[in-house]
Design a protein around this motif. Structure first.
Motif, PDB file in Angstrom:
ATOM      1  N   GLU A 271      11.082  96.645 111.059  1.00  0.00           N
ATOM      2  CA  GLU A 271      12.150  95.775 110.266  1.00  0.00           C
ATOM      3  C   GLU A 271      13.813  96.403 110.169  1.00  0.00           C
ATOM      4  OE1 GLU A 271      10.694  93.097 109.466  1.00  0.00           O
ATOM      5  OE2 GLU A 271       9.417  93.628 109.205  1.00  0.00           O
ATOM      6  N   LYS A 272      14.648  95.462 110.376  1.00  0.00           N
ATOM      7  CA  LYS A 272      15.687  95.807 109.953  1.00  0.00           C
ATOM      8  C   LYS A 272      16.340  95.249 109.123  1.00  0.00           C
ATOM      9  CE  LYS A 272      18.112  96.112 114.748  1.00  0.00           C
ATOM     10  NZ  LYS A 272      18.544  95.272 115.607  1.00  0.00           N
ATOM     11  N   SER A 273      15.643  94.294 108.792  1.00  0.00           N
ATOM     12  CA  SER A 273      16.363  93.782 107.270  1.00  0.00           C
ATOM     13  C   SER A 273      15.085  92.684 106.859  1.00  0.00           C
ATOM     14  CB  SER A 273      17.571  92.363 107.463  1.00  0.00           C
ATOM     15  OG  SER A 273      18.458  93.278 107.489  1.00  0.00           O
ATOM     16  N   ALA A 274      14.884  92.446 105.673  1.00  0.00           N
ATOM     17  CA  ALA A 274      13.354  91.659 104.951  1.00  0.00           C
ATOM     18  C   ALA A 274      13.372  91.504 103.631  1.00  0.00           C
ATOM     19  CB  ALA A 274      11.836  92.011 105.549  1.00  0.00           C
ATOM     20  N   GLN A 275      12.688  90.147 103.633  1.00  0.00           N
ATOM     21  CA  GLN A 275      12.406  89.761 102.533  1.00  0.00           C
ATOM     22  C   GLN A 275      11.044  89.343 101.716  1.00  0.00           C
ATOM     23  OE1 GLN A 275      14.850  86.080 102.803  1.00  0.00           O
ATOM     24  NE2 GLN A 275      16.631  87.228 101.928  1.00  0.00           N
ATOM     25  N   LEU A 276      10.404  89.498 100.313  1.00  0.00           N
ATOM     26  CA  LEU A 276       9.187  89.543 100.068  1.00  0.00           C
ATOM     27  C   LEU A 276       9.154  89.310  98.894  1.00  0.00           C
ATOM     28  CD1 LEU A 276       6.209  89.637 101.331  1.00  0.00           C
ATOM     29  CD2 LEU A 276       5.947  91.996  99.899  1.00  0.00           C
ATOM     30  N   CYS A 277       8.274  88.080  98.803  1.00  0.00           N
ATOM     31  CA  CYS A 277       8.441  87.513  97.573  1.00  0.00           C
ATOM     32  C   CYS A 277       6.733  86.917  97.598  1.00  0.00           C
ATOM     33  CB  CYS A 277       9.376  86.499  97.297  1.00  0.00           C
ATOM     34  SG  CYS A 277       8.890  85.612  95.468  1.00  0.00           S
ATOM     35  N   VAL A 278       5.849  87.358  96.361  1.00  0.00           N
ATOM     36  CA  VAL A 278       5.102  87.064  95.850  1.00  0.00           C
ATOM     37  C   VAL A 278       4.431  86.561  94.633  1.00  0.00           C
ATOM     38  CG1 VAL A 278       2.128  88.247  96.268  1.00  0.00           C
ATOM     39  CG2 VAL A 278       4.244  88.808  97.869  1.00  0.00           C
ATOM     40  N   TYR A 279       3.467  85.306  94.635  1.00  0.00           N
ATOM     41  CA  TYR A 279       2.731  85.040  93.268  1.00  0.00           C
ATOM     42  C   TYR A 279       1.938  84.644  93.485  1.00  0.00           C
ATOM     43  CZ  TYR A 279       7.629  82.140  92.211  1.00  0.00           C
ATOM     44  OH  TYR A 279       8.864  82.049  92.096  1.00  0.00           O
ATOM     45  N   VAL A 280       1.111  85.615  92.768  1.00  0.00           N
ATOM     46  CA  VAL A 280       0.103  84.871  91.670  1.00  0.00           C
ATOM     47  C   VAL A 280      -0.061  84.355  91.147  1.00  0.00           C
ATOM     48  CG1 VAL A 280      -2.147  86.776  90.416  1.00  0.00           C
ATOM     49  CG2 VAL A 280      -0.775  87.628  92.084  1.00  0.00           C
ATOM     50  N   GLY A 281      -0.432  82.969  90.759  1.00  0.00           N
ATOM     51  CA  GLY A 281      -0.475  82.348  90.353  1.00  0.00           C
ATOM     52  C   GLY A 281       1.042  81.475  90.042  1.00  0.00           C
ATOM     53  N   GLU A 282       0.927  81.377  89.572  1.00  0.00           N
ATOM     54  CA  GLU A 282       2.062  81.677  88.776  1.00  0.00           C
ATOM     55  C   GLU A 282       3.468  82.638  88.302  1.00  0.00           C
ATOM     56  OE1 GLU A 282       3.763  77.940  88.168  1.00  0.00           O
ATOM     57  OE2 GLU A 282       1.491  77.254  89.091  1.00  0.00           O
ATOM     58  N   GLU A 283       2.709  83.672  88.148  1.00  0.00           N
ATOM     59  CA  GLU A 283       3.836  85.217  87.827  1.00  0.00           C
ATOM     60  C   GLU A 283       3.876  85.680  89.349  1.00  0.00           C
ATOM     61  OE1 GLU A 283       3.480  89.395  86.543  1.00  0.00           O
ATOM     62  OE2 GLU A 283       1.172  87.756  86.003  1.00  0.00           O
ATOM     63  N   LYS A 284       5.433  85.363  89.403  1.00  0.00           N
ATOM     64  CA  LYS A 284       6.298  86.370  90.430  1.00  0.00           C
ATOM     65  C   LYS A 284       5.876  87.578  90.346  1.00  0.00           C
ATOM     66  CE  LYS A 284       9.990  85.115  91.430  1.00  0.00           C
ATOM     67  NZ  LYS A 284      11.891  85.100  91.689  1.00  0.00           N
ATOM     68  N   VAL A 285       5.024  88.496  90.857  1.00  0.00           N
ATOM     69  CA  VAL A 285       4.268  90.036  91.220  1.00  0.00           C
ATOM     70  C   VAL A 285       5.239  91.006  91.643  1.00  0.00           C
ATOM     71  CG1 VAL A 285       2.125  89.028  90.156  1.00  0.00           C
ATOM     72  CG2 VAL A 285       2.591  89.781  92.867  1.00  0.00           C
ATOM     73  N   VAL A 286       5.901  90.376  92.811  1.00  0.00           N
ATOM     74  CA  VAL A 286       6.998  91.445  94.126  1.00  0.00           C
ATOM     75  C   VAL A 286       7.744  90.186  94.257  1.00  0.00           C
ATOM     76  CG1 VAL A 286       6.658  91.664  96.087  1.00  0.00           C
ATOM     77  CG2 VAL A 286       4.852  92.370  94.721  1.00  0.00           C
ATOM     78  N   ASP A 287       9.139  90.972  94.087  1.00  0.00           N
ATOM     79  CA  ASP A 287       9.532  89.461  94.454  1.00  0.00           C
ATOM     80  C   ASP A 287      11.419  91.104  94.717  1.00  0.00           C
ATOM     81  OD1 ASP A 287      12.315  88.350  95.240  1.00  0.00           O
ATOM     82  OD2 ASP A 287      13.108  87.995  93.387  1.00  0.00           O
ATOM     83  N   ILE A 288      11.600  91.671  96.436  1.00  0.00           N
ATOM     84  CA  ILE A 288      12.000  92.677  96.913  1.00  0.00           C
ATOM     85  C   ILE A 288      12.481  91.914  98.267  1.00  0.00           C
ATOM     86  CG2 ILE A 288      10.578  94.433  95.521  1.00  0.00           C
ATOM     87  CD1 ILE A 288       8.820  94.792  98.530  1.00  0.00           C
TER      88      ILE A 288
END
Length: 178
Positions: free
Chosen positions: A75-92
Motif C-alpha cells: 500500500e501507498k495510501s489506504a483507508q479502512l472502515c469496518v462496522y459490526v452492526g451499527e457500531e464503527k469498530v475500525v476507522d483508520i
C-alpha cells in the motif's frame, strides 16, 4: 480394511508434507517479494508509515495488519472502515511519507470492491424474478444501447465479457459526483 486405513494414513503424511512445502514456499515468496521491493527502494522505512484513526478494543490486530501492508510495500495510501452492526469498530487511514496529503476524507477509486455486492444484488433480482441473466441490457436500460452497444446480456456484463474495456475520455468529478 487394514489396507484402507494404511492408505488414509499414508495420504495424511503426504498431505502434511505437501502442506509444509507449500507453506515454506509461500514464506520464501513473500520474503523474495519484500527483498525486491526493498532493493527497488519501494518499501518505506518504518518511520515513514503513518497510520491514523480509531480502532475499538479487540480490533487492534486489524490496525497492525493494515500497517504491515504498508511496510511490505502493498500500500501507498489506504483507508479502512469496518462496522459490526451499527457500531464503527475500525476507522483508520494511512500513507507513507511522500503521500502525506492522504486522509480520512480523501476520495479514492474503489475499482473492483463493488463486484461482490453487485453480484449479490443481481442474484437477488434474478431470484425474485425481476430480471434474468439472459436479458439484454438495453431491455432494462435503453440508454445503454447508445453508440452500438446492443445485444449485450446481463450474464456477459457480470462475467466481464461484454467487450467494453476502456473509456475514451477521463472521468471528471462532475461525472461521478451526481
Amino acid at each position: 480394511m487394514a489396507d484402507v486405513s494404511e492408505m488414509i494414513s499414508e495420504l495424511s503424511v503426504v498431505a502434511g508434507d505437501v502442506s509444509v512445502v507449500v507453506t515454506d514456499a509461500a514464506k520464501r515468496g513473500q520474503k523474495l517479494l519484500a527483498d525486491i521491493f526493498m532493493l527497488a527502494g519501494y518499501l518505506p522505512a518504518k518511520e515513514q508509515v503513518f497510520i491514523e484513526g480509531h480502532v475499538a478494543p479487540g480490533f487492534e490486530q486489524v490496525k497492525h495488519l493494515f500497517e504491515e501492508n504498508f511496510k511490505k510495500g502493498f500500500e501507498k495510501s489506504a483507508q479502512l472502515c469496518v462496522y459490526v452492526g451499527e457500531e464503527k469498530v475500525v476507522d483508520i487511514w494511512g500513507s507513507v511519507e511522500y503521500c502525506s496529503e492522504f486522509g480520512p476524507d480523501t476520495l479514492v477509486n474503489i475499482f473492483s470492491s463493488s463486484k461482490s455486492l453487485t453480484s449479490i444484488a443481481m442474484a437477488k433480482l434474478v431470484d425474485s424474478g425481476v430480471i434474468n441473466y439472459d436479458m439484454e441490457i438495453e431491455d432494462i436500460w435503453p440508454e445503454f444501447a447508445a453508440n452500438g452497444k446492443i445485444g449485450g446480456k446481463i450474464c456477459d456484463l457480470m462475467r466481464h465479457e461484454l467487450g467494453i474495456p476502456t473509456l475514451d475520455k477521463a472521468i471528471g468529478h462532475d461525472d461521478i459526483l451526481l
